[in-house]
Structure formats: C-alpha cells, structure tokens
Design an enzyme around this catalytic site. Structure first.
Site, PDB file in Angstrom:
ATOM      1  CB  SER A 197      39.209  36.886  -0.661  1.00 19.52           C
ATOM      2  OG  SER A 197      39.030  38.281  -0.724  1.00 19.52           O
ATOM      3  CG  HIS A 225      41.184  33.085   0.344  1.00 16.81           C
ATOM      4  ND1 HIS A 225      40.264  32.323   1.021  1.00 16.81           N
ATOM      5  CD2 HIS A 225      40.947  34.366   0.703  1.00 16.81           C
ATOM      6  CE1 HIS A 225      39.485  33.109   1.745  1.00 16.81           C
ATOM      7  NE2 HIS A 225      39.876  34.357   1.567  1.00 16.81           N
ATOM      8  CE  LYS A 256      41.611  34.262   4.654  1.00 19.10           C
ATOM      9  NZ  LYS A 256      40.486  34.872   5.374  1.00 19.10           N
TER      10      LYS A 256
HETATM   11  N1  PMP Z   1      44.171  38.635   2.596  1.00 22.50           N
HETATM   12  C1  PMP Z   1      43.116  38.116   1.972  1.00 22.50           C
HETATM   13  C2  PMP Z   1      43.135  38.013   0.482  1.00 22.50           C
HETATM   14  C3  PMP Z   1      42.019  37.662   2.716  1.00 22.50           C
HETATM   15  O1  PMP Z   1      40.939  37.146   2.098  1.00 22.50           O
HETATM   16  C4  PMP Z   1      42.040  37.765   4.121  1.00 22.50           C
HETATM   17  C5  PMP Z   1      40.885  37.297   4.989  1.00 22.50           C
HETATM   18  N2  PMP Z   1      39.643  37.677   4.582  1.00 22.50           N
HETATM   19  C6  PMP Z   1      43.168  38.310   4.719  1.00 22.50           C
HETATM   20  C7  PMP Z   1      44.225  38.724   3.940  1.00 22.50           C
HETATM   21  C8  PMP Z   1      43.243  38.447   6.215  1.00 22.50           C
HETATM   22  O2  PMP Z   1      43.571  37.249   6.814  1.00 22.50           O
HETATM   23  P1  PMP Z   1      43.209  37.004   8.350  1.00 22.50           P
HETATM   24  O3  PMP Z   1      41.808  36.544   8.408  1.00 22.50           O
HETATM   25  O4  PMP Z   1      44.227  36.013   8.800  1.00 22.50           O
HETATM   26  O5  PMP Z   1      43.382  38.335   9.018  1.00 22.50           O
END
Ligand code: PMP
Length: 410
Positions: A197, A225, A256
């Site tokens: 991310s 992502h 997302k």
């Molecule tokens: N895994 C990754 C790699 C992420 O980038 C994120 C969000 N930043 C999440 C999980 C968490 O997802 P959510 O925003 O749906 O809690």
C-alpha cells in the site's frame, strides 16, 4: 492540564510526546473534506485536485451505489442492531457474500466490518501454537496485528524475496517445531499483501505459490489494493496471475475501489464456517448497516458491467507515472495506481505536500511510522475519474514545487 485544581494529570506525558513529534516533523494533522470524495474536492475550505483517495474507480459517488444504499435504508433502516451470530444477520449480508464468492470464484466468503478486521480476525483463527506464519517484511499493519493476536510463532522474509522464503520454508519443514522436539508444524501459512500500500508494487505471487506448494504450506493474500484494480473486472491478484484454486485465503476490501466500506475473507466453506465460530471481530462487533451491504452488492455489479472504469484507471496511471518520471521524480518500485514520490526526509515531504496544497493539489506526505524514517514520501493515487487536464495541472504543481525545493533539476 490538571484535574480538580492541583491534582496532576496522569496523561500529561501525551502533550510532551506530541510536542516532540511536531519538533521531528512527524506530527500529522487531519485535513477536513467538505465535499464528496471525487477528483476535485474541498479540503479545509479550499478547492483542490485530489491525489489522495483510494476511491480508484469513483464508485463512492456512483449513482447505482447511492441508489442501492438509499433503497436499503428506506426498506431496512440504518443499523443492523446486533452482531450477526445474535440477530444482525440480514438477507442483504448473505446476498453480498454469495455474490462475492461467485465474483471471486471461491466456495465461500465471509464479510467483516473492514479489511483491517478481516486480516486481524482470520489469522488467529487459522494459525495457532502448532503452526508457523511466514510473513513479508512490508506487510500491512492489520496483518501484523493479526499475527500478534495469534499464538503461532512467526518469521519474516525480506520483501518479495522468493529465494529467501523458500529457504525459510525448507528449514521449517526440515527442523519442525523447536518447542516440541522437532515435531512437524500442523500448518505453515505464508502471508503477503497483494499490492503493497505504500510502494504500489505487486507481490511475486507465482513464485510464492510455487514455493508454498513445494513445502506443503498454505498461502494467504491481502488484496486490499488489488480489489477492483487488478485481474479481470478487478477480481484481484489471484486472477491477475491466473492462480485460481492455489491461494487458500484471499482477503479483500470494499473500502477502496469498491467505494463503500468493509472487508472479506474468500476461501473454502470450512474456512467460512470456522470464522463464524471463532473470528473475534465477527463475533463481537455489530454487522454492517443494510445500506453498506447493499451498496457493496451494487459495486460488484458495476465492476462486472463497467470494465471501462478499470481501463481508464490504468490509462491514467500509465500517463501520470510516466510524466512524473519524465519530470525527474523518483517513483520507487510502483507498478500500480499507487505512485509514491520519494522525498527521503520527513521535513521535505511535509514541506512538499504544503506547497502542493498551495498550488491546488491535495497529496499527503507519508512519514514514519507508516514508512521507514528515511523513506518519507508523497503518496499519490490517480483514479478513473481524473481528466487528463486535471492530471496535467497536478504535474505542473509537482514540477513547480520540485524545482523550488531542489528535488528536480530545472
Ligand atoms: N490491507 C491493506 C494492504 C491496506 O492498505 C488496508 C487499508 N489501508 C487494509 C488492509 C485495511 O482495509 P480497510 O480500510 O478496509 O480496513
């Protein structure tokens, strides 16, 4: 602050720690958005082009999602009223999971309140003290929290290093459990982000799967992502690499590219059944409001019916990344719409983000502890909704700030 006159505040140290963060340029104030999430937004009262949201396809304002949310609210109210195992399991929750399972080509799906709770919920359920978790060094915080909550020991392999992973797996299979006289592990679970991310690079999933298969390990991928971004119709990394049936646990997010909120675990029926019995965020926290679940169902339909959105996202990505590099910026290892612009130092990253803000561009600095101390960056994401004209305005702002602050020649 003191409470009731002269008694010292036991939390008084927090103010000192905040001062210290500010001194080190590591304090991040929150901006306030007073418009919908879109290519152009109003932030702290100023109109800006946004390069900061994860709403890759613009689904957060898609009419079909909004209509689905409004209809579900009208028909079923605003809240589900309970955790799903008590009384909060509605037809719309079940429908979402059936549609997601079909979309992902897996037996079964269980949804969670967020991607974060999906990761932190699933790992302690599948991996316990007789098992071993093998994790990429740059995995997301929610995977790290999931591992912390598991009784399984864990080892970390260098980022994307399949050869090092193979060695770890070989050793684990040869030596077995140190705490049990070399008894074999019940499960070895290899865990990786699909798209990382902060850097926007893609996990080498074919190599990871091959290594795992060689040593009888299971693979879990966090596709937060990649959901809606990679693979046919945004089905994720497993689809992107043609590895259906060879990855045992897929975590996805609906927060997302799907434009709503939520996470899910996709895999076997037994996995879903066990998560319902044991996953703590699922068991101890209220389920999604009907509007959220209904909008997520609508998002799956848009992914299926409007693939041109994903094509536009990638066209914008290729253009923006290419132009940033042409200007002389270092965009790191990025291969996806997540494009970091490397600054090194956190003071420079904060200053650069401030200059972009003045030039009408909303792109946030990412600093320690989200990334390593010397790897501060501006993190950008283009979406399917940006026009070329908007991207060109962003590029002009980057060029101007970059020259002024000595980051690029000119
Ligand atoms: N895994 C990754 C790699 C992420 O980038 C994120 C969000 N930043 C999440 C999980 C968490 O997802 P959510 O925003 O749906 O809690």
């Amino acid at each position: 602050m003191t409470t009731e006159g002269t008694r010292p505040d036991p939390l008084g140290f927090l103010a000192n720690e905040i001062e210290e963060l500010k001194r080190q340029n590591l304090y991040r104030p929150m901006r306030v958005l007073s418009s919908p999430q879109a290519a152009e937004v109003v932030v702290d009262g100023k109109e800006l082009i946004s390069l900061s949201s994860n709403d890759y396809l613009g689904l957060a304002t898609h009419p079909k999602l909004k209509e689905a949310a409004i209809a579900a609210t009208r028909d079923f109210g605003t809240g589900s009223g309970a955790v799903r195992t008590i009384a909060g399991n509605m037809t719309i929750h079940e429908r979402l999971e059936i549609e997601l399972a079909e979309f992902k080509h897996v037996e079964a799906v269980l949804t969670f309140q967020s991607g974060f709770t999906a990761n932190s919920g699933v790992i302690p359920v599948v991996a316990g003290e007789k098992d071993l978790i093998v994790s990429d060094a740059l995995n997301h915080a929610s995977i790290i929290d999931g591992m912390r909550m598991s009784k399984a020991p864990r080892v970390v392999f260098p980022h994307k290093d399949v050869a090092a992973l193979r060695e770890l797996l070989r050793e684990a299979r040869e030596k077995g459990r140190v705490d049990a006289g070399g008894a074999p592990y019940r499960l070895i679970l290899v865990v990786t982000d699909g798209v990382f991310s902060m850097d926007g690079d893609i996990a080498p999933l074919p190599g990871i799967v091959a290594a795992a298969e060689e040593f009888g390990a299971a693979v879990m991928i966090d596709d937060a992502h990649a959901s809606g971004v990679l693979g046919r119709n945004g089905r994720g990394t497993v689809d992107h690499f043609g590895l259906h049936g060879r990855v045992h646990i897929q975590v996805g997010t609906m927060s997302k590219a799907m434009g709503v909120l939520g996470g899910y675990v996709a895999g076997s029926q037994a996995l879903r059944d066990m998560l319902i019995q044991r996953a703590r965020p699922f068991l101890f926290s209220t389920s999604h409001p009907p509007a959220v679940a209904a909008a997520c169902v609508a998002a799956i339909h848009v992914l299926r019916d409007e693939p041109e959105l994903i094509d536009k996202l990638w066209a914008n990505t290729v253009y923006f990344k290419g132009e940033l590099r042409r200007l002389g910026f270092d965009t790191g290892a990025s291969e996806t719409p997540i494009t970091p612009v490397m600054m090194g130092d956190s003071a420079m990253a904060q200053r650069f983000s401030g200059r972009l803000f003045e030039e009408g561009v909303f792109a946030q600095a990412v600093v320690y502890p989200t990334v390593a101390l010397d790897k501060a960056r501006i993190r950008t994401i283009v979406t399917a909704r940006h026009s070329t004209e908007q991207l060109d305005r962003c590029l002009a702002a980057f060029g101007k700030a970059g020259r002024e602050l000595g980051l690029i020649a000119g």
